[in-house]
Scaffold this active site. Structure first.
Site, PDB file in Angstrom:
ATOM      1  N   PRO A 167       0.815  -1.218   0.000  1.00 44.32           N
ATOM      2  CA  PRO A 167       0.000   0.000   0.000  1.00 44.32           C
ATOM      3  C   PRO A 167       0.848   1.267   0.000  1.00 44.32           C
ATOM      4  O   PRO A 167       1.944   1.279   0.563  1.00 44.32           O
ATOM      5  CB  PRO A 167      -0.812  -0.101   1.296  1.00 44.32           C
ATOM      6  CG  PRO A 167      -0.193  -1.160   2.115  1.00 44.32           C
ATOM      7  CD  PRO A 167       0.681  -1.995   1.237  1.00 44.32           C
ATOM      8  N   ASP A 168       0.345   2.334  -0.651  1.00 47.77           N
ATOM      9  CA  ASP A 168       1.042   3.614  -0.560  1.00 47.77           C
ATOM     10  C   ASP A 168       0.559   4.342   0.691  1.00 47.77           C
ATOM     11  O   ASP A 168      -0.138   3.764   1.528  1.00 47.77           O
ATOM     12  CB  ASP A 168       0.849   4.435  -1.850  1.00 47.77           C
ATOM     13  CG  ASP A 168      -0.587   4.819  -2.103  1.00 47.77           C
ATOM     14  OD1 ASP A 168      -1.440   4.604  -1.219  1.00 47.77           O
ATOM     15  OD2 ASP A 168      -0.874   5.346  -3.192  1.00 47.77           O
ATOM     16  N   PHE A 169       0.942   5.606   0.830  1.00 47.02           N
ATOM     17  CA  PHE A 169       0.557   6.353   2.027  1.00 47.02           C
ATOM     18  C   PHE A 169      -0.723   7.149   1.811  1.00 47.02           C
ATOM     19  O   PHE A 169      -1.513   7.319   2.716  1.00 47.02           O
ATOM     20  CB  PHE A 169       1.686   7.305   2.452  1.00 47.02           C
ATOM     21  CG  PHE A 169       2.778   6.624   3.241  1.00 47.02           C
ATOM     22  CD1 PHE A 169       2.752   5.260   3.484  1.00 47.02           C
ATOM     23  CD2 PHE A 169       3.822   7.369   3.761  1.00 47.02           C
ATOM     24  CE1 PHE A 169       3.760   4.641   4.223  1.00 47.02           C
ATOM     25  CE2 PHE A 169       4.834   6.762   4.509  1.00 47.02           C
ATOM     26  CZ  PHE A 169       4.802   5.396   4.725  1.00 47.02           C
ATOM     27  N   ARG A 170      -0.914   7.690   0.608  1.00 46.85           N
ATOM     28  CA  ARG A 170      -1.964   8.697   0.456  1.00 46.85           C
ATOM     29  C   ARG A 170      -3.149   8.329  -0.433  1.00 46.85           C
ATOM     30  O   ARG A 170      -4.055   9.133  -0.590  1.00 46.85           O
ATOM     31  CB  ARG A 170      -1.351  10.022  -0.012  1.00 46.85           C
ATOM     32  CG  ARG A 170      -0.546  10.649   1.090  1.00 46.85           C
ATOM     33  CD  ARG A 170       0.194  11.890   0.713  1.00 46.85           C
ATOM     34  NE  ARG A 170       1.048  12.309   1.816  1.00 46.85           N
ATOM     35  CZ  ARG A 170       2.224  11.776   2.101  1.00 46.85           C
ATOM     36  NH1 ARG A 170       2.715  10.823   1.345  1.00 46.85           N
ATOM     37  NH2 ARG A 170       2.910  12.186   3.142  1.00 46.85           N
ATOM     38  N   ASN A 182      10.944   4.911  -2.835  1.00 41.27           N
ATOM     39  CA  ASN A 182      10.572   3.634  -2.230  1.00 41.27           C
ATOM     40  C   ASN A 182      11.747   2.974  -1.532  1.00 41.27           C
ATOM     41  O   ASN A 182      12.907   3.194  -1.882  1.00 41.27           O
ATOM     42  CB  ASN A 182       9.987   2.692  -3.285  1.00 41.27           C
ATOM     43  CG  ASN A 182       8.662   3.188  -3.794  1.00 41.27           C
ATOM     44  OD1 ASN A 182       8.093   4.115  -3.223  1.00 41.27           O
ATOM     45  ND2 ASN A 182       8.154   2.587  -4.853  1.00 41.27           N
ATOM     46  N   ASP A 226      11.538  -0.498  -0.914  1.00 41.54           N
ATOM     47  CA  ASP A 226      11.155  -1.906  -0.993  1.00 41.54           C
ATOM     48  C   ASP A 226      12.046  -2.782  -1.866  1.00 41.54           C
ATOM     49  O   ASP A 226      11.829  -3.998  -1.954  1.00 41.54           O
ATOM     50  CB  ASP A 226       9.696  -2.018  -1.466  1.00 41.54           C
ATOM     51  CG  ASP A 226       9.440  -1.342  -2.813  1.00 41.54           C
ATOM     52  OD1 ASP A 226      10.373  -1.273  -3.635  1.00 41.54           O
ATOM     53  OD2 ASP A 226       8.304  -0.886  -3.039  1.00 41.54           O
ATOM     54  N   HIS A 251      15.268   7.375   0.003  1.00 39.88           N
ATOM     55  CA  HIS A 251      14.856   7.121   1.386  1.00 39.88           C
ATOM     56  C   HIS A 251      15.438   5.830   1.954  1.00 39.88           C
ATOM     57  O   HIS A 251      14.948   5.328   2.961  1.00 39.88           O
ATOM     58  CB  HIS A 251      13.330   7.138   1.483  1.00 39.88           C
ATOM     59  CG  HIS A 251      12.744   8.497   1.218  1.00 39.88           C
ATOM     60  ND1 HIS A 251      11.445   8.704   0.834  1.00 39.88           N
ATOM     61  CD2 HIS A 251      13.308   9.727   1.298  1.00 39.88           C
ATOM     62  CE1 HIS A 251      11.233  10.010   0.687  1.00 39.88           C
ATOM     63  NE2 HIS A 251      12.350  10.652   0.951  1.00 39.88           N
TER      64      HIS A 251
HETATM   65  P1  NAD Z   1       2.214   8.680  -1.734  1.00 40.51           P
HETATM   66  O1  NAD Z   1       1.531   7.572  -1.009  1.00 40.51           O
HETATM   67  O2  NAD Z   1       2.237  10.030  -1.126  1.00 40.51           O
HETATM   68  O3  NAD Z   1       1.557   8.845  -3.171  1.00 40.51           O
HETATM   69  C1  NAD Z   1       1.373   7.752  -4.025  1.00 40.51           C
HETATM   70  C2  NAD Z   1       0.742   8.280  -5.309  1.00 40.51           C
HETATM   71  O4  NAD Z   1       0.697   7.212  -6.224  1.00 40.51           O
HETATM   72  C3  NAD Z   1      -0.688   8.793  -5.136  1.00 40.51           C
HETATM   73  O5  NAD Z   1      -0.766  10.093  -5.723  1.00 40.51           O
HETATM   74  C4  NAD Z   1      -1.543   7.782  -5.919  1.00 40.51           C
HETATM   75  O6  NAD Z   1      -2.602   8.402  -6.631  1.00 40.51           O
HETATM   76  C5  NAD Z   1      -0.553   7.199  -6.878  1.00 40.51           C
HETATM   77  N1  NAD Z   1      -0.792   5.794  -7.203  1.00 40.51           N
HETATM   78  C6  NAD Z   1      -1.077   4.779  -6.355  1.00 40.51           C
HETATM   79  N2  NAD Z   1      -1.145   3.615  -7.011  1.00 40.51           N
HETATM   80  C7  NAD Z   1      -0.897   3.904  -8.317  1.00 40.51           C
HETATM   81  C8  NAD Z   1      -0.829   3.120  -9.507  1.00 40.51           C
HETATM   82  N3  NAD Z   1      -1.017   1.800  -9.470  1.00 40.51           N
HETATM   83  N4  NAD Z   1      -0.570   3.744 -10.678  1.00 40.51           N
HETATM   84  C9  NAD Z   1      -0.380   5.098 -10.722  1.00 40.51           C
HETATM   85  N5  NAD Z   1      -0.442   5.894  -9.631  1.00 40.51           N
HETATM   86  C10 NAD Z   1      -0.686   5.296  -8.444  1.00 40.51           C
HETATM   87  O7  NAD Z   1       3.672   8.160  -2.060  1.00 40.51           O
HETATM   88  P2  NAD Z   1       5.038   8.955  -2.205  1.00 40.51           P
HETATM   89  O8  NAD Z   1       4.843  10.182  -3.009  1.00 40.51           O
HETATM   90  O9  NAD Z   1       6.050   7.959  -2.610  1.00 40.51           O
HETATM   91  O10 NAD Z   1       5.366   9.436  -0.714  1.00 40.51           O
HETATM   92  C11 NAD Z   1       5.206   8.546   0.369  1.00 40.51           C
HETATM   93  C12 NAD Z   1       6.452   8.262   1.178  1.00 40.51           C
HETATM   94  O11 NAD Z   1       6.279   6.984   1.753  1.00 40.51           O
HETATM   95  C13 NAD Z   1       7.704   8.157   0.397  1.00 40.51           C
HETATM   96  O12 NAD Z   1       8.629   8.844   1.124  1.00 40.51           O
HETATM   97  C14 NAD Z   1       8.084   6.675   0.356  1.00 40.51           C
HETATM   98  O13 NAD Z   1       9.417   6.512   0.777  1.00 40.51           O
HETATM   99  C15 NAD Z   1       7.270   6.042   1.451  1.00 40.51           C
HETATM  100  N6  NAD Z   1       6.605   4.752   1.103  1.00 40.51           N
HETATM  101  C16 NAD Z   1       7.285   3.789   0.433  1.00 40.51           C
HETATM  102  C17 NAD Z   1       6.649   2.598   0.096  1.00 40.51           C
HETATM  103  C18 NAD Z   1       7.432   1.548  -0.660  1.00 40.51           C
HETATM  104  O14 NAD Z   1       8.654   1.466  -0.518  1.00 40.51           O
HETATM  105  N7  NAD Z   1       6.771   0.734  -1.489  1.00 40.51           N
HETATM  106  C19 NAD Z   1       5.326   2.385   0.446  1.00 40.51           C
HETATM  107  C20 NAD Z   1       4.646   3.385   1.153  1.00 40.51           C
HETATM  108  C21 NAD Z   1       5.314   4.577   1.462  1.00 40.51           C
END
Ligand code: NAD
Length: 241
Positions: A31-34, A103, A105, A120
């Protein structure tokens, strides 16, 4: 905009740089954050992920930090998706110079990308805060509670940038260099809400800026091409056979 536009941009580019975030890995099950179903929309008691994943909280409550970290941040079974694979393929063809990612991961490397600039850090690197001894992810995952150093008993921490902590200067310098050298910048799967990482895109001075993100970002208004859709779909349609 239609997919051939992205394909066209990619085909005429010689030095693509990709700048991405958590949205690149949602289709791998992380999952993402937002997003609506992202980590920020969930509750962990009264605490937001931004609080739990801060330096102050890590030092004062490493037990709660690690419970959250193992439950919500680490997905050991996650596999690269079409977006990771397409970017690795572009590097293999010599068309892409770097993946700059927020990311932690390791999925770009798992897909075969070599030049991955991890703004990060990475969950796969961990170290003792006392003696500096290095550990892999398994040491953190198998620990009962807080992982401690086998050498000195110190607290082991992930080599990831927590909230309140600065980015590594050398990593930022490599990211800026790759963005500046690019003729095309593809921004994808990032809300561009986390600074200073999101501010690095201002160093781009090439011809084409493509944004692939499900929701709008501040870069949309300066982009040559905006795709509000799945990044795995957009990139694999444009790159993979
Ligand atoms: P964010 O969660 O702020 O934003 C993610 C964005 O991706 C959103 O605008 C969303 O609309 C879009 N999105 C989600 N799924 C998508 C898809 N399948 N196709 C296209 N767009 C999609 O993430 P961010 O900007 O990376 O900031 C969050 C912070 O959290 C970062 O600093 C990151 O390091 C960290 N984080 C990392 C992971 C990971 O390593 N996988 C996961 C969660 C958070």
């Amino acid at each position: 905009m239609s997919m051939p536009d992205l394909k066209e941009i990619i085909e005429k580019s010689k030095r693509i740089c990709f700048f991405g975030g958590a949205g690149v890995s949602t289709e791998s099950g992380i999952p993402d954050f937002r997003s609506g179903d992202g980590i920020y929309s969930e509750e962990y008691g009264e605490l937001s992920p931004e609080v739990i994943l801060s330096h102050t909280f890590f030092i004062s409550h490493p037990d709660v930090f690690y419970r959250f970290y193992r439950e919500k941040i680490i997905y050991t079974g996650a596999k690269p998706n079409g977006a990771h694979r397409a970017l690795a393929e572009l590097e293999r063809r010599g068309a892409l110079n770097a993946v700059v990612t927020q990311n932690i991961d390791g999925l770009h490397q798992a897909a075969g990308s070599n030049n991955v600039i991890e703004l990060h850090g990475s969950v796969y690197r961990n170290y003792c805060m006392e003696c500096g001894r290095k550990y892999g992810l398994s040491h953190v995952m198998k620990a009962d509670g807080v992982p401690l150093c086998e050498n000195c008993g110190g607290l082991v921490r992930p080599d990831v940038v927590l909230y309140e902590e600065p980015l590594d200067d050398e990593v930022v310098a490599r990211a800026v260099q790759s963005i500046q050298a690019a003729d095309t910048l593809i921004i994808g799967g990032t809300s561009l809400a986390v600074y200073p990482a999101a501010g690095l895109i201002r160093h781009f001075c090439g011809d084409n800026l493509a944004v692939i993100n499900k929701s709008p970002t501040y870069a949309d208004r300066i982009a040559t091409l905006v795709i509000h859709d799945s990044i795995a779909k957009a990139l694999s349609n444009a790159v993979l056979p």
